[in-house]
Design a protein around this motif. Structure first.
Motif, PDB file in Angstrom:
ATOM      1  N   ALA A   1      54.120  52.095  25.383  1.00 28.96           N
ATOM      2  CA  ALA A   1      54.782  53.304  24.888  1.00 28.96           C
ATOM      3  C   ALA A   1      54.339  53.657  23.475  1.00 28.96           C
ATOM      4  N   LEU A   2      53.823  52.665  22.753  1.00 24.58           N
ATOM      5  CA  LEU A   2      53.363  52.920  21.390  1.00 24.58           C
ATOM      6  C   LEU A   2      51.957  53.513  21.349  1.00 24.58           C
ATOM      7  N   GLY A   3      51.325  53.646  22.505  1.00 22.92           N
ATOM      8  CA  GLY A   3      50.013  54.283  22.557  1.00 22.92           C
ATOM      9  C   GLY A   3      48.875  53.328  22.290  1.00 22.92           C
ATOM     10  N   TYR A   4      47.718  53.901  22.088  1.00 25.02           N
ATOM     11  CA  TYR A   4      46.476  53.146  21.896  1.00 25.02           C
ATOM     12  C   TYR A   4      46.578  52.281  20.650  1.00 25.02           C
ATOM     13  N   GLN A   5      46.179  51.011  20.765  1.00 25.02           N
ATOM     14  CA  GLN A   5      46.406  50.061  19.675  1.00 25.02           C
ATOM     15  C   GLN A   5      45.157  49.261  19.308  1.00 25.02           C
ATOM     16  N   LEU A   6      43.987  49.891  19.323  1.00 16.94           N
ATOM     17  CA  LEU A   6      42.762  49.207  18.913  1.00 16.94           C
ATOM     18  C   LEU A   6      42.041  50.020  17.836  1.00 16.94           C
ATOM     19  N   PRO A   7      41.356  49.366  16.905  1.00 20.96           N
ATOM     20  CA  PRO A   7      40.618  50.081  15.859  1.00 20.96           C
ATOM     21  C   PRO A   7      39.224  50.501  16.328  1.00 20.96           C
ATOM     22  N   LEU A   8      39.080  50.803  17.618  1.00 20.17           N
ATOM     23  CA  LEU A   8      37.781  51.136  18.202  1.00 20.17           C
ATOM     24  C   LEU A   8      37.816  52.539  18.787  1.00 20.17           C
ATOM     25  N   VAL A   9      36.779  53.306  18.515  1.00 18.19           N
ATOM     26  CA  VAL A   9      36.651  54.634  19.110  1.00 18.19           C
ATOM     27  C   VAL A   9      35.835  54.499  20.397  1.00 18.19           C
ATOM     28  N   PRO A  10      35.812  55.528  21.264  1.00 19.10           N
ATOM     29  CA  PRO A  10      35.118  55.390  22.546  1.00 19.10           C
ATOM     30  C   PRO A  10      33.669  54.923  22.452  1.00 19.10           C
ATOM     31  N   GLN A  11      32.908  55.400  21.478  1.00 19.18           N
ATOM     32  CA  GLN A  11      31.533  54.920  21.337  1.00 19.18           C
ATOM     33  C   GLN A  11      31.493  53.399  21.186  1.00 19.18           C
ATOM     34  N   GLN A  12      32.392  52.863  20.384  1.00 24.18           N
ATOM     35  CA  GLN A  12      32.434  51.417  20.160  1.00 24.18           C
ATOM     36  C   GLN A  12      32.916  50.678  21.402  1.00 24.18           C
ATOM     37  N   ILE A  13      33.873  51.262  22.109  1.00 27.75           N
ATOM     38  CA  ILE A  13      34.371  50.635  23.330  1.00 27.75           C
ATOM     39  C   ILE A  13      33.251  50.488  24.351  1.00 27.75           C
TER      40      ILE A  13
ATOM     41  N   GLY B   1      35.881  59.552  17.684  1.00 27.46           N
ATOM     42  CA  GLY B   1      37.244  59.459  17.173  1.00 27.46           C
ATOM     43  C   GLY B   1      37.518  60.416  16.031  1.00 27.46           C
ATOM     44  N   ALA B   2      36.743  61.487  15.949  1.00 26.70           N
ATOM     45  CA  ALA B   2      36.878  62.413  14.830  1.00 26.70           C
ATOM     46  C   ALA B   2      38.254  63.070  14.781  1.00 26.70           C
ATOM     47  N   ASN B   3      38.878  63.216  15.934  1.00 27.14           N
ATOM     48  CA  ASN B   3      40.205  63.845  15.966  1.00 27.14           C
ATOM     49  C   ASN B   3      41.288  62.854  16.405  1.00 27.14           C
ATOM     50  N   TRP B   4      41.030  61.552  16.210  1.00 18.62           N
ATOM     51  CA  TRP B   4      42.015  60.518  16.517  1.00 18.62           C
ATOM     52  C   TRP B   4      42.688  60.039  15.235  1.00 18.62           C
ATOM     53  N   TYR B   5      43.928  59.630  15.369  1.00 19.78           N
ATOM     54  CA  TYR B   5      44.588  58.943  14.256  1.00 19.78           C
ATOM     55  C   TYR B   5      44.205  57.475  14.353  1.00 19.78           C
ATOM     56  N   MET B   6      43.488  56.974  13.347  1.00 19.50           N
ATOM     57  CA  MET B   6      42.927  55.625  13.419  1.00 19.50           C
ATOM     58  C   MET B   6      43.347  54.759  12.227  1.00 19.50           C
ATOM     59  N   GLN B   7      44.513  54.994  11.686  1.00 18.17           N
ATOM     60  CA  GLN B   7      45.004  54.164  10.598  1.00 18.17           C
ATOM     61  C   GLN B   7      45.856  53.016  11.150  1.00 18.17           C
ATOM     62  N   GLY B   8      45.678  51.837  10.585  1.00 13.20           N
ATOM     63  CA  GLY B   8      46.448  50.682  11.029  1.00 13.20           C
ATOM     64  C   GLY B   8      47.884  50.744  10.563  1.00 13.20           C
ATOM     65  N   PRO B   9      48.652  49.703  10.842  1.00 11.11           N
ATOM     66  CA  PRO B   9      48.230  48.465  11.515  1.00 11.11           C
ATOM     67  C   PRO B   9      48.084  48.660  13.025  1.00 11.11           C
ATOM     68  N   PHE B  10      47.237  47.827  13.642  1.00 10.64           N
ATOM     69  CA  PHE B  10      47.030  47.869  15.080  1.00 10.64           C
ATOM     70  C   PHE B  10      47.668  46.632  15.708  1.00 10.64           C
ATOM     71  N   ASN B  11      48.307  46.834  16.825  1.00 10.82           N
ATOM     72  CA  ASN B  11      48.964  45.734  17.531  1.00 10.82           C
ATOM     73  C   ASN B  11      48.600  45.801  19.010  1.00 10.82           C
ATOM     74  N   PRO B  12      47.494  45.165  19.420  1.00 12.51           N
ATOM     75  CA  PRO B  12      47.047  45.243  20.816  1.00 12.51           C
ATOM     76  C   PRO B  12      48.057  44.723  21.824  1.00 12.51           C
ATOM     77  N   ASP B  13      49.006  43.894  21.370  1.00 12.90           N
ATOM     78  CA  ASP B  13      50.002  43.335  22.285  1.00 12.90           C
ATOM     79  C   ASP B  13      51.275  44.172  22.369  1.00 12.90           C
ATOM     80  N   ALA B  14      51.288  45.308  21.686  1.00 17.45           N
ATOM     81  CA  ALA B  14      52.491  46.144  21.666  1.00 17.45           C
ATOM     82  C   ALA B  14      52.714  46.812  23.017  1.00 17.45           C
ATOM     83  N   ASP B  15      53.930  47.284  23.223  1.00 22.78           N
ATOM     84  CA  ASP B  15      54.270  47.996  24.438  1.00 22.78           C
ATOM     85  C   ASP B  15      53.413  49.249  24.568  1.00 22.78           C
TER      86      ASP B  15
END
Length: 246
Positions: A123-135, A107-121
């Protein structure tokens, strides 16, 4: 992985979902995305000379148990059939393992600042505080735990039919994971399997250009655009970035 996409029909589904505009996009994620020709051209592609096996590879990021899951899962997502090798034979597990050591995976080039809303539409894009290694690390643990709870064995030890049932539960989200949604884990696994099957072999997957041969894609040839609108199958075998030929 839905029920109608089992057996050889799974490869037909794969071909139908490939983007049709020819492109090679190896971006900052480190994952190559290759788009291709038509399904009709794919069915006319040359059959491989004989059975193909992936080259020997020892994972550098995944544990032995995690890698066994990957090998079993990709073999069900893109199975081998009479038209050629599947994801396992094409080295897709190696591709995914090598991707885990890229900036994309951390996730070195991901925007990973909250807040995160996993239930969001969506259209708002990825909504988890996890990078691919963690997934992958969390998802693989949860996936084997689910398989054991349902069938008494880890995923790699299940029958193909049981593996399909488990993957369908992940795809639909009916499998409940504690640390992340099973649908998210499945979506990463499926997307990376597709990417590995159609990447340039320099990234570890698409060995012997099995994916490109299946769909008639010319690969890294310097010039093939004069064939695009002819309505004919491209007559020459694919070429990799390194100059390898199928």
């Amino acid at each position: 992985m839905s029920k109608e996409k089992t057996g050889s029909s799974r490869r037909d589904f794969l071909l139908k979902t490939i983007t049709l505009a020819p492109a090679v996009a190896i971006g900052s994620t480190g994952i190559g995305s290759l788009a291709i020709t038509t399904q009709a051209q794919a069915k006319e592609s040359r059959a491989p000379a004989g059975p193909q096996q992936a080259k020997d590879y020892q994972p550098s990021w995944f544990t032995r148990e995690e890698y066994a899951f990957l090998q079993a899962a990709v073999a069900r997502l893109i199975p081998a059939d009479e038209r050629g090798p599947g994801a396992l034979e094409a080295g897709v597990p190696e591709f995914i393992d090598r991707q885990m050591n890229t900036p994309w995976a951390t996730g070195a080039n991901w925007y990973m600042q909250g807040p995160f809303n996993p239930d969001a539409d969506r259209a708002l894009g990825y909504q988890l505080p996890l990078v691919p290694q963690q997934i992958y690390r969390l998802g693989l643990e949860e996936a084997d735990a689910y398989a054991k709870a349902q069938h008494g064995k880890v995923f790699a030890e299940l029958t193909p039919q049981q593996q399909d049932t488990v993957l369908q539960a992940f795809e639909s989200g009916s499998a409940e994971f504690r640390q992340l949604p099973s649908k998210v884990f499945f979506s990463f696994l499926l997307q990376n399997t597709r990417e590995g099957f159609f990447s340039d072999p320099i990234h570890g997957g698409n060995q012997q250009m099995a994916g490109w041969t299946l769909i008639g894609f010319p690969g890294a040839r310097a010039d093939f655009m004069d064939w695009v609108e002819r309505g004919e199958r491209y007559p020459f075998p694919p070429v990799s970035i390194r100059g390898e030929r199928a």
